[in-house]
Design an enzyme around this catalytic site. Structure first.
Site, PDB file in Angstrom:
ATOM      1  N   PRO A 274       0.828  -1.214   0.000  1.00 39.81           N
ATOM      2  CA  PRO A 274       0.000   0.000   0.000  1.00 39.81           C
ATOM      3  C   PRO A 274       0.858   1.258   0.000  1.00 39.81           C
ATOM      4  O   PRO A 274       1.905   1.309   0.639  1.00 39.81           O
ATOM      5  CB  PRO A 274      -0.765  -0.116   1.323  1.00 39.81           C
ATOM      6  CG  PRO A 274       0.170  -0.871   2.218  1.00 39.81           C
ATOM      7  CD  PRO A 274       0.892  -1.848   1.322  1.00 39.81           C
ATOM      8  N   GLY A 275       0.419   2.254  -0.726  1.00 42.40           N
ATOM      9  CA  GLY A 275       1.117   3.544  -0.710  1.00 42.40           C
ATOM     10  C   GLY A 275       0.129   4.638  -0.345  1.00 42.40           C
ATOM     11  O   GLY A 275       0.035   5.092   0.789  1.00 42.40           O
ATOM     12  N   ARG A 312      -0.440  16.409  -9.884  1.00 40.75           N
ATOM     13  CA  ARG A 312      -1.563  15.489 -10.132  1.00 40.75           C
ATOM     14  C   ARG A 312      -2.734  16.141 -10.882  1.00 40.75           C
ATOM     15  O   ARG A 312      -3.280  15.537 -11.802  1.00 40.75           O
ATOM     16  CB  ARG A 312      -2.032  14.844  -8.835  1.00 40.75           C
ATOM     17  CG  ARG A 312      -0.936  14.051  -8.110  1.00 40.75           C
ATOM     18  CD  ARG A 312      -1.472  13.167  -6.994  1.00 40.75           C
ATOM     19  NE  ARG A 312      -2.190  12.027  -7.511  1.00 40.75           N
ATOM     20  CZ  ARG A 312      -3.498  11.944  -7.563  1.00 40.75           C
ATOM     21  NH1 ARG A 312      -4.242  12.914  -7.094  1.00 40.75           N
ATOM     22  NH2 ARG A 312      -4.068  10.882  -8.082  1.00 40.75           N
ATOM     23  N   CYS A 343       4.621  29.129 -15.942  1.00 39.27           N
ATOM     24  CA  CYS A 343       4.155  29.612 -17.251  1.00 39.27           C
ATOM     25  C   CYS A 343       3.646  28.468 -18.119  1.00 39.27           C
ATOM     26  O   CYS A 343       4.245  28.103 -19.128  1.00 39.27           O
ATOM     27  CB  CYS A 343       5.285  30.339 -17.955  1.00 39.27           C
ATOM     28  SG  CYS A 343       6.766  29.361 -18.021  1.00 39.27           S
TER      29      CYS A 343
HETATM   30  N1  LLP Z   1       3.159  -1.552  -5.991  1.00 37.48           N
HETATM   31  C1  LLP Z   1       3.557  -1.266  -7.240  1.00 37.48           C
HETATM   32  C2  LLP Z   1       4.298  -2.268  -8.001  1.00 37.48           C
HETATM   33  C3  LLP Z   1       3.240  -0.018  -7.799  1.00 37.48           C
HETATM   34  O1  LLP Z   1       3.621   0.254  -9.043  1.00 37.48           O
HETATM   35  C4  LLP Z   1       2.511   0.924  -7.054  1.00 37.48           C
HETATM   36  C5  LLP Z   1       2.166   2.229  -7.603  1.00 37.48           C
HETATM   37  C6  LLP Z   1       2.132   0.581  -5.737  1.00 37.48           C
HETATM   38  C7  LLP Z   1       2.471  -0.679  -5.250  1.00 37.48           C
HETATM   39  C8  LLP Z   1       1.394   1.506  -4.836  1.00 37.48           C
HETATM   40  O2  LLP Z   1       0.144   1.870  -5.291  1.00 37.48           O
HETATM   41  P1  LLP Z   1      -0.839   2.684  -4.320  1.00 37.48           P
HETATM   42  O3  LLP Z   1      -1.172   1.814  -3.143  1.00 37.48           O
HETATM   43  O4  LLP Z   1      -0.145   3.915  -3.876  1.00 37.48           O
HETATM   44  O5  LLP Z   1      -1.996   2.970  -5.177  1.00 37.48           O
HETATM   45  N2  LLP Z   1       1.423   8.925  -9.586  1.00 37.48           N
HETATM   46  C9  LLP Z   1       0.116   8.297  -9.579  1.00 37.48           C
HETATM   47  C10 LLP Z   1       0.166   6.919  -8.952  1.00 37.48           C
HETATM   48  C11 LLP Z   1       1.136   5.995  -9.612  1.00 37.48           C
HETATM   49  C12 LLP Z   1       1.216   4.659  -8.917  1.00 37.48           C
HETATM   50  C13 LLP Z   1       2.343   3.848  -9.421  1.00 37.48           C
HETATM   51  N3  LLP Z   1       2.488   2.580  -8.781  1.00 37.48           N
HETATM   52  C14 LLP Z   1      -0.856   9.216  -8.877  1.00 37.48           C
HETATM   53  O6  LLP Z   1      -0.460  10.306  -8.464  1.00 37.48           O
HETATM   54  O7  LLP Z   1      -2.039   8.899  -8.761  1.00 37.48           O
END
Ligand code: LLP
Length: 427
Positions: A274-275, A312, A343
């Site tokens: 989780p992130g 974002r 800009c």
């Molecule tokens: N594991 C892998 C292999 C991933 O590629 C990612 C996110 C995660 C876990 C974590 O995902 P989460 O739980 O945070 O959804 N920049 C984009 C999000 C890109 C996510 C990339 N991979 C945004 O701002 O929405």
């Protein structure tokens, strides 16, 4: 849900008024709540208590050392995507045996660094990468633990830029080729196949895509067992969504209740990555209104934060709520664009947003900015990156300095032929 709230119409992070933080550190700045971070981590971790598991925090969401240190002290591991993330994770005290390394383009140098650090495993995304890892491991006289990342071809029903588990995406190995790749991996002398990995995308707001993807992986595990390949880890990736405006994502417990029974009898350790769900709503971007501007067609709030601080909205058309630092009764609402000083027409925090009337100097909080916000910041327009502040128990701690102009040019060199008096001059 989070610890940003109003007390007598002033916006606070935990027990600290944001105006105080703005005065002390200036704006723009990122502010994170310790209490929210800890609560979110624990809620996620404990939800999976009924099965042996590792939470590997996806540090691409937020990789500040203090935040990582906090995660480590809560028992978290890390999902890393680069050598730089490995460096940060180790620096913050995340144990190598809880670090997993994903990404389609790992370099030999990164593979070497990860092997020397003895991380738990690589999540391998192609046969080319398998051969390279095998090769580097042989050079070092080691065995590399790997999981194969399988692309389950499941639509996570999220923004196309953050969907990763569809057939046409660059990620993972297609489910039809999985058995073949597992056989190849098992045949390589310096590879130890220990697991299977999948990650379907980010900001997923339903349980079903996770379950559907897992079922595909379970079918694969069965076929592998029939061929004598037994796995020790099953990694379901990250991706659980959060509420930015009116989304109603499942609570981590709902996800766990759907997942845990399916993996309980596998004799595998579950890994989750989780992130956003941990850090997203634990942070805000605090900014001040510089100018209000009215054209024939529109009203603009020009703020001191910009797309280089939070990309974002520009990149994904993402919605971030914007709260005022000081609520006033009886002020009219206006539909405004909240824009930054960069800009580019794409430099906006919000478009056509109904906001209470604000004046130059007012504080605004761009909400849900704990994930993929500072980590995606840049120096575009030569704007120094902004400080990060952690609030805990009524105190605020600077966890990253505001960059200076000197920081902006650090590491740049002007060759002698361009220096005054050098060969390249016109004198
Ligand atoms: N594991 C892998 C292999 C991933 O590629 C990612 C996110 C995660 C876990 C974590 O995902 P989460 O739980 O945070 O959804 N920049 C984009 C999000 C890109 C996510 C990339 N991979 C945004 O701002 O929405």
């Amino acid at each position: 849900m989070h610890n940003f709230h109003y007390q007598e119409d002033l916006l606070y992070c935990e027990d600290v008024p944001l105006e105080r933080i703005a005065k002390e550190y200036g704006t723009p700045c990122y502010i994170y709540s310790y209490a929210t971070l800890v609560r979110h981590f624990r809620a996620f971790d404990r939800a999976f208590d009924s099965v042996p598991h590792i939470v590997a925090f996806a540090m691409k969401a937020n990789s500040n050392l203090a935040i990582l240190r906090l995660m480590a002290s809560e028992g978290s591991g890390a999902d890393i995507a680069s050598g730089g993330e490995l460096y940060r994770a180790l620096n913050a005290g995340i144990p190598p045996h809880k670090i997993v390394f994903a990404g389609v383009g790992k370099t030999r140098a990164e593979i070497r660094y990860a092997l020397e650090s003895n991380i738990l495993m690589f999540n391998v995304e192609s046969s080319g990468e398998l051969y390279t890892i095998n090769d580097v491991a042989a050079e070092l006289g080691r065995h590399a633990r790997v999981a194969l990342r399988i692309n389950p071809d499941i639509d996570p029903k999220t923004h196309p830029y953050i969907s990763t588990g569809l057939k046409k995406s660059k990620f993972g190995i297609s489910a039809n080729r999985a058995l073949e790749e597992f056989r190849l991996a098992s045949s390589l002398p310096n590879i130890e196949v220990v697991g299977v990995h999948k990650h379907i995308g980010s900001q997923v707001t339903q349980v079903t895509p996770f379950v559907d993807a897992l079922k595909k992986i379970l079918a694969l595990i069965e076929s592998l067992q029939a061929q004598g390949i037994h796995l020790r880890y099953i990694n379901i990736g990250g991706g659980l969504g959060i509420t930015y405006s009116d989304e109603t994502p499942p609570h981590p417990q709902e996800l766990a209740d759907a997942i845990s029974p399916l993996v309980r009898d596998l004799k595998c350790e579950l890994i989750t990555e989780p992130g956003r769900v941990i850090v997203g709503n634990a942070g805000i971007l605090l900014t001040r209104v510089l100018y209000t501007k009215k054209t024939e067609d529109k009203r603009f709030l020009i703020v001191d934060a910009a797309m280089n601080d939070l990309i974002r909205p520009s990149l994904y058309d993402a919605h971030h709520d914007i709260w005022v630092g000081h609520r006033h009764s009886n002020v009219p609402n206006h539909t405004v664009d909240v824009v930054g000083p960069v800009c580019e027409s794409g430099d906006f925090m919000a478009k056509d947003r109904l906001m209470p009337e604000t004046q130059s100097g007012d504080l605004l909080a761009v909400m849900s900015a704990g994930a993929y916000a500072f980590t995606m910041a840049s120096n575009y327009n030569s704007r120094p990156r902004v400080p990060e502040i952690l609030v805990k128990d009524g105190q605020s701690f600077l966890i990253r300095d505001r960059e200076s102009y000197q920081d902006l040019v650090r590491g740049e060199h002007v060759p002698e032929f361009l220096s005054p008096g050098g060969k390249g001059t016109t004198e």
